[in-house]
Design a protein around this motif. Structure first.
Motif, PDB file in Angstrom:
ATOM      1  N   ASN A 269      -4.710  -1.108  -2.592  1.00  0.00           N
ATOM      2  CA  ASN A 269      -5.611  -1.181  -1.304  1.00  0.00           C
ATOM      3  C   ASN A 269      -6.423  -2.334  -1.261  1.00  0.00           C
ATOM      4  OD1 ASN A 269      -7.935  -0.670  -3.323  1.00  0.00           O
ATOM      5  ND2 ASN A 269      -7.558   1.483  -3.286  1.00  0.00           N
ATOM      6  N   ASP A 270      -7.467  -2.219  -0.336  1.00  0.00           N
ATOM      7  CA  ASP A 270      -8.034  -3.615  -0.050  1.00  0.00           C
ATOM      8  C   ASP A 270      -8.958  -3.948  -1.153  1.00  0.00           C
ATOM      9  OD1 ASP A 270      -7.492  -4.895   2.783  1.00  0.00           O
ATOM     10  OD2 ASP A 270      -7.413  -2.731   3.031  1.00  0.00           O
TER      11      ASP A 270
ATOM     12  N   GLY B 220       0.682  -1.204  -0.035  1.00  0.00           N
ATOM     13  CA  GLY B 220      -0.079   0.155   0.085  1.00  0.00           C
ATOM     14  C   GLY B 220       0.939   1.185  -0.060  1.00  0.00           C
TER      15      GLY B 220
ATOM     16  N   ILE C  50      -6.914  -5.756  -3.647  1.00  0.00           N
ATOM     17  CA  ILE C  50      -6.550  -7.043  -3.298  1.00  0.00           C
ATOM     18  C   ILE C  50      -7.726  -7.951  -3.604  1.00  0.00           C
ATOM     19  CG2 ILE C  50      -5.904  -8.389  -1.304  1.00  0.00           C
ATOM     20  CD1 ILE C  50      -4.666  -5.841  -0.230  1.00  0.00           C
ATOM     21  N   THR C  51      -9.093  -7.442  -3.321  1.00  0.00           N
ATOM     22  CA  THR C  51     -10.147  -8.281  -3.261  1.00  0.00           C
ATOM     23  C   THR C  51     -10.403  -8.649  -4.820  1.00  0.00           C
ATOM     24  OG1 THR C  51     -11.083  -7.426  -1.444  1.00  0.00           O
ATOM     25  CG2 THR C  51     -12.598  -8.784  -2.972  1.00  0.00           C
TER      26      THR C  51
ATOM     27  N   SER D 271       0.199  -7.327   0.910  1.00  0.00           N
ATOM     28  CA  SER D 271       0.061  -6.572   2.196  1.00  0.00           C
ATOM     29  C   SER D 271      -1.224  -5.709   2.198  1.00  0.00           C
ATOM     30  CB  SER D 271       1.319  -5.963   2.608  1.00  0.00           C
ATOM     31  OG  SER D 271       1.485  -4.991   1.775  1.00  0.00           O
ATOM     32  N   SER D 272      -1.572  -5.441   3.300  1.00  0.00           N
ATOM     33  CA  SER D 272      -3.002  -4.647   3.724  1.00  0.00           C
ATOM     34  C   SER D 272      -2.595  -3.672   4.808  1.00  0.00           C
ATOM     35  CB  SER D 272      -4.199  -5.278   3.856  1.00  0.00           C
ATOM     36  OG  SER D 272      -5.115  -4.504   4.332  1.00  0.00           O
TER      37      SER D 272
ATOM     38  N   ASN E 219      -9.231  -6.418   8.564  1.00  0.00           N
ATOM     39  CA  ASN E 219      -9.825  -7.225   7.445  1.00  0.00           C
ATOM     40  C   ASN E 219      -9.275  -8.517   7.412  1.00  0.00           C
ATOM     41  OD1 ASN E 219     -11.466  -5.477   6.191  1.00  0.00           O
ATOM     42  ND2 ASN E 219     -10.232  -4.725   4.887  1.00  0.00           N
TER      43      ASN E 219
ATOM     44  N   THR F  23       0.199  -3.031   9.482  1.00  0.00           N
ATOM     45  CA  THR F  23       0.466  -3.772   7.994  1.00  0.00           C
ATOM     46  C   THR F  23       0.448  -5.076   8.280  1.00  0.00           C
ATOM     47  OG1 THR F  23       1.291  -1.859   7.034  1.00  0.00           O
ATOM     48  CG2 THR F  23       1.542  -3.833   6.000  1.00  0.00           C
TER      49      THR F  23
ATOM     50  N   TYR G 276     -10.152 -12.156   4.854  1.00  0.00           N
ATOM     51  CA  TYR G 276      -8.822 -12.891   4.337  1.00  0.00           C
ATOM     52  C   TYR G 276      -8.705 -14.295   4.600  1.00  0.00           C
ATOM     53  CZ  TYR G 276      -7.831  -8.248   2.227  1.00  0.00           C
ATOM     54  OH  TYR G 276      -8.143  -7.182   1.761  1.00  0.00           O
TER      55      TYR G 276
ATOM     56  N   THR H 211      -5.079  -2.664   6.426  1.00  0.00           N
ATOM     57  CA  THR H 211      -6.219  -2.869   7.158  1.00  0.00           C
ATOM     58  C   THR H 211      -6.263  -4.160   8.032  1.00  0.00           C
ATOM     59  OG1 THR H 211      -7.515  -1.533   5.341  1.00  0.00           O
ATOM     60  CG2 THR H 211      -8.810  -2.564   7.145  1.00  0.00           C
TER      61      THR H 211
ATOM     62  N   TRP I 151      -6.394 -15.402   1.771  1.00  0.00           N
ATOM     63  CA  TRP I 151      -4.978 -15.411   1.920  1.00  0.00           C
ATOM     64  C   TRP I 151      -4.959 -16.883   2.357  1.00  0.00           C
ATOM     65  CZ3 TRP I 151      -2.579 -10.588   4.296  1.00  0.00           C
ATOM     66  CH2 TRP I 151      -2.904  -9.337   3.543  1.00  0.00           C
TER      67      TRP I 151
END
Length: 444
Positions: free
Chosen positions: A77-78, A45, A81-82, A95-96, A101, A322, A105, A98, A111
């Motif tokens: 951002n998430d 991020g 990722i999604t 990596s995130s 979340n 993170t 995951y 948030t 994940w």
């Protein structure tokens, strides 16, 4: 090994100089007999200055591991990722920012579970402090590891303190209120200098909010049955009444105008950095920004003040961080795991990255590493991180979605749109419980 080399040699003679062959375990051999590096991709991020520092950390890994080449993609951002997981177009490492979340995951399998990899390598996760262990797993499934943490504390302008005759930072909420009023300067209804900004959604990544204040009051998110307890724990109402009281003292409309006139959070004209806010809650990263943008600013850092009735909480604070893991569908799992281990468990890259972006390192060993550059401002956050009363957001099956409900309520409350606080909190509990009951996999 000799037989394999003979096969390669014969094949090269038959197919010519330009040929290359894939080897078991990843990588290829070209016509000259040299093994080509496997390229792996990591999504992060960070952007701008912080991304540059991360790339330096990765480049050192690259130099030490010629068998791989790491490609870094920043600004992730998430949502991205999604989308990547749903499309099957995933990096090798993800990596995130948030950590809340992780429930989504891990619960969905978006994940992969790192449990078997940790067991195979005989890794004891107790190397990570308790708070980070909590926000990297969900219901016993550990699909992430911590990779630097964010810790919230108090920043205060020493010059403004001296001018107001205040000798030390406040330790209780009543002291914070008293000092905030003393430090505030107005011109008519216009706030020229805010002693403290209690407004939900002002700076600090849309914090301070109910989440970041929870550890300061010892407020509990859930009861023994796992149901939302915002209306059952009186500490929530106590905190919200304090926040509304100080908001009303400033004037809601006056704070709205002050917020609208403030420069961007990550600009060199940040309101605290230019002397328009005397005290604020912010994360440890602000230390690096001040050093880069206003190195002559005379300021101090301290733990946030706490509920007057619970002085034992002083020294604690809100922690998140993170998280890093490996998405399902990964092509180079072994190489991805090797990189994740290096970044999250080796004190050297943790210390170097911490020095570069001034986030808190996330292993017990790295917290006391001799490589951490000494800095009195930053040291405050290392102590808050290690405090037994420090806490993070609840990890749930809906990830950070519950936070939207909480924040929406908080914004209505400070604006005066919630007439009955207890009834409002009961309704919020019902909404959160219903959300959790209906929760399904967040990522297919």
């Amino acid at each position: 090994m000799k037989r394999w080399a003979m096969v390669i040699t014969a094949a090269l003679l038959l197919t010519g100089v330009g040929a290359s062959f894939r080897l078991a375990g990843g990588g290829t051999v070209n016509a000259a007999g040299a093994k080509k590096a496997t390229e792996i991709t990591v999504w992060v991020g960070w952007s701008a200055r912080e991304l540059k520092v991360f790339k330096q950390i990765v480049s050192e890994y690259d130099r030490k591991h010629p068998e791989v080449t790491v490609k870094v993609v920043g600004g992730i951002n998430d949502d991205k990722i999604t989308a990547g997981i749903r499309s099957g177009k995933v990096p090798d490492v993800v990596s995130s920012f948030t950590s809340a979340n992780v429930g989504t995951y891990c619960g969905s399998g978006g994940w992969i579970d790192l449990g078997s990899l940790l067991s195979k390598d005989h890794i004891n996760v107790d190397m990570f402090p308790a708070t980070t262990r909590y926000y990297t797993q969900f219901k016993g499934k550990r699909c992430a590891l911590p990779f630097l943490a964010d810790v919230y504390g108090l920043y205060y302008n020493k010059a403004l303190f001296k001018k107001a005759g205040i000798k030390s930072p406040p330790k209780t909420m009543s002291e914070l209120t008293k000092d905030a009023k003393k430090l505030t300067q107005r011109k008519g209804s216009t706030i020229k200098i805010a002693g403290y900004q209690p407004f939900f959604g002002f700076y600090a990544g849309n914090a301070p909010d109910m989440t970041t204040y929870a550890p300061l009051y010892g407020a509990k998110w859930t009861d023994g049955q796992g149901h939302s307890a915002l209306s059952k724990d009186p500490q929530w109402a106590k905190f919200l009444r304090w926040q509304k009281s100080l908001t009303d003292w400033y004037g809601y409309g006056n704070l709205v105008r002050f917020k609208a006139g403030a420069a961007d959070e990550f600009s060199a004209s940040h309101a605290f950095e230019v002397g328009k806010i005397a005290m604020m809650m912010d994360g440890e990263w602000r230390v690096a920004f001040i050093h880069a943008e206003h190195p002559s600013l005379d300021y101090g850092t301290a733990p946030m003040p706490v509920d007057d009735a619970h002085p034992e909480l002083y020294g604690s604070g809100y922690v998140n961080g993170t998280i890093i893991g490996i998405p399902k569908g990964v092509k180079h799992k072994d190489q991805a795991w090797a990189l994740v281990k290096y970044l999250t468990m080796n004190s050297h890259p943790l210390a170097q990255f911490s020095n570069g972006i001034r986030n808190v390192p996330t292993t017990r060993a790295s917290l006391t590493s001799h490589e951490i550059k000494p800095d009195a401002h930053f040291k405050t956050f290392l102590k808050i991180f290690a405090n037994a009363h420090s806490a993070t957001s609840p990890i749930t099956a809906v990830g950070n979605a519950y936070g939207s409900l909480v924040q929406s309520f908080a914004v209505k409350w400070q604006a005066g749109h919630v007439k009955n606080l207890e009834a409002g909190l009961k309704n919020l509990d019902k909404q959160i419980d219903a959300q959790l009951k209906q929760a399904g996999p967040g990522v297919p």
